[in-house]
Design a protein around this motif. Sequence first.
Motif, mmCIF file in Angstrom:
data_model
loop_
_atom_site.group_PDB
_atom_site.id
_atom_site.type_symbol
_atom_site.label_atom_id
_atom_site.label_comp_id
_atom_site.label_asym_id
_atom_site.label_seq_id
_atom_site.Cartn_x
_atom_site.Cartn_y
_atom_site.Cartn_z
ATOM 1 N N CYS A 180 -2.871 5.866 -6.354
ATOM 2 C CA CYS A 180 -4.045 5.087 -6.757
ATOM 3 C C CYS A 180 -3.642 4.170 -7.910
ATOM 4 O O CYS A 180 -2.914 4.572 -8.823
ATOM 5 C CB CYS A 180 -5.173 6.024 -7.185
ATOM 6 S SG CYS A 180 -6.631 5.165 -7.826
ATOM 7 N N GLN A 181 -4.116 2.927 -7.874
ATOM 8 C CA GLN A 181 -3.725 1.944 -8.884
ATOM 9 C C GLN A 181 -4.661 1.907 -10.090
ATOM 10 O O GLN A 181 -4.462 1.108 -11.010
ATOM 11 C CB GLN A 181 -3.646 0.559 -8.236
ATOM 12 C CG GLN A 181 -2.577 0.458 -7.161
ATOM 13 C CD GLN A 181 -1.184 0.772 -7.688
ATOM 14 O OE1 GLN A 181 -0.580 -0.034 -8.399
ATOM 15 N NE2 GLN A 181 -0.664 1.958 -7.371
ATOM 16 N N ASN A 182 -5.666 2.778 -10.077
ATOM 17 C CA ASN A 182 -6.539 2.898 -11.247
ATOM 18 C C ASN A 182 -5.735 3.568 -12.369
ATOM 19 O O ASN A 182 -5.284 4.710 -12.214
ATOM 20 C CB ASN A 182 -7.760 3.740 -10.886
ATOM 21 C CG ASN A 182 -8.730 3.906 -12.039
ATOM 22 O OD1 ASN A 182 -8.415 3.591 -13.195
ATOM 23 N ND2 ASN A 182 -9.910 4.419 -11.744
ATOM 24 N N GLY A 214 -4.381 7.471 -10.766
ATOM 25 C CA GLY A 214 -3.009 7.665 -10.280
ATOM 26 C C GLY A 214 -2.860 8.737 -9.224
ATOM 27 O O GLY A 214 -1.744 9.170 -8.914
ATOM 28 N N VAL A 219 -7.687 0.043 -3.147
ATOM 29 C CA VAL A 219 -6.420 -0.671 -3.297
ATOM 30 C C VAL A 219 -6.422 -1.776 -2.253
ATOM 31 O O VAL A 219 -6.562 -1.499 -1.057
ATOM 32 C CB VAL A 219 -5.213 0.270 -3.086
ATOM 33 C CG1 VAL A 219 -3.909 -0.491 -3.266
ATOM 34 C CG2 VAL A 219 -5.285 1.463 -4.034
ATOM 35 N N THR A 236 -1.675 -5.216 -2.276
ATOM 36 C CA THR A 236 -1.095 -4.201 -3.164
ATOM 37 C C THR A 236 -0.538 -3.033 -2.357
ATOM 38 O O THR A 236 0.538 -2.505 -2.670
ATOM 39 C CB THR A 236 -2.153 -3.696 -4.163
ATOM 40 O OG1 THR A 236 -2.657 -4.801 -4.918
ATOM 41 C CG2 THR A 236 -1.564 -2.660 -5.111
ATOM 42 N N THR A 237 -1.258 -2.635 -1.313
ATOM 43 C CA THR A 237 -0.776 -1.551 -0.451
ATOM 44 C C THR A 237 0.586 -1.905 0.134
ATOM 45 O O THR A 237 1.532 -1.106 0.078
ATOM 46 C CB THR A 237 -1.781 -1.282 0.688
ATOM 47 O OG1 THR A 237 -3.020 -0.843 0.133
ATOM 48 C CG2 THR A 237 -1.251 -0.214 1.641
ATOM 49 N N LEU A 279 3.377 -1.875 -2.529
ATOM 50 C CA LEU A 279 3.812 -0.523 -2.890
ATOM 51 C C LEU A 279 4.809 0.024 -1.871
ATOM 52 O O LEU A 279 5.794 0.680 -2.235
ATOM 53 C CB LEU A 279 2.597 0.403 -3.001
ATOM 54 C CG LEU A 279 1.662 0.137 -4.190
ATOM 55 C CD1 LEU A 279 0.371 0.932 -4.046
ATOM 56 C CD2 LEU A 279 2.353 0.475 -5.511
#
Length: 414
Positions: A209-211, A215, A276, A280-281, A284
């Motif tokens: 998770c990008q928060n 995470g 996300v 961004t996905t 990653l």
Amino acid sequence: MNDKRFIEVSFPVKEVSEESAREKNIRHGHISTLHIWWARRPLAASRATSYAALIPAPENVEEWDKKRQFIINLSKWENSLNHSDIAKAKKDILSANGGRPPKVLDPFAGGGSIPLEALRLGCETYAGEYNPVAVLILKCTLEYPQKYGKPKVEKEGWFETKKNPLLEDVKRWGKWVLKEAKMEIGRFYPEDEDGSIPVGYIWARTIPCQNPSCGAEIPLMRQFWLAKKNNKKIALKLFVNNGKVVFEIAKNPDFDPAKGTVKGAIAKCLVCGSTVDANTTRRLFQQGKSGQRMVAVVLHNPRKKGKTYRIATDKDLEAYKEAEKYLEEKRAKLMDEWGIDPVPDEETPEGKGKGAERAFSVRNYGLNTYGDLFNSRQKLALITFTEKVRLSYQKMIEEDYDKEYAKAVVSYLG
């Protein structure tokens, strides 16, 4: 001179289409089980259209009705080996072509449905293909059965039996390959205490998770159904425990398993509720920040019907890790023996341009070689079976098999 064919005047589209659709559910004895081919034509439609294209147009309504009904019957799966129907079709085609088998050419033969049915109807058939996978399928569908698969009569005392030598050898060496592979890597697929055998493992690729305040690991799954039949509805159920997503098996779920955690590369974190975005996905994955998680095991008990499901355990994960270690040993050994990496290292399509290369690109998700498409245990299984098939060929040669015939047998095994 009127040389119109039946198909130019009429064709029972609805009925043949229905038979073609029904054929999709047939597994035993169908060439689709030989190897996947993406644009395979239905045998029902191939047989019916080939026949209709090789006989003349009807001269009257009565003849039209008889031929139309015959085409419908001919398209049925259960009539594909009906000797009287096939014999009549052959006779009609010969009669319409001056007593000689017509020549049929399929220059883009693919999975071989059209040339197979043309052969069945007694035609002199030619099939062409550029794709090497399709060429192998065509050899196994059309060439090898004609060349090596004709039944031979064997006498045992007073009794006579017909045996197909190609079929018998494929079965014999197929069992040998399976036995040898099981002896070597069977330990990486441990049975349950009740004797249930794992027949599948369900995994989820994961991203963090990008928060910044979360995470948590996000399992990327488009849906959660395991079984979706009228009398058997089983799904994976997710819940959060101590900041981590946990799975359990749910029978007759009271939620919608069709709604997953990802759609169009947009992922949702079940821990904090943030999303996300697609770019961004993909980033990653490309940066190597994605992971994988074994979620569930699909089991079959030889003493019971159907499949069962359970959540993956530490024991399952330990077996996988042992397979990972053994893969490195096996890979190095075969690389020394073969002179090439046994795990496919060819690059996957870049996704540029048009057509299949664009459609099938997985580079956006960091899967840059064909080997990247498989996890470690899958790679181990694939290279082990490949090795055993190669060894089976060597053993056939040691048993004085004809080289071309041995090549035909291993073509089915590989």
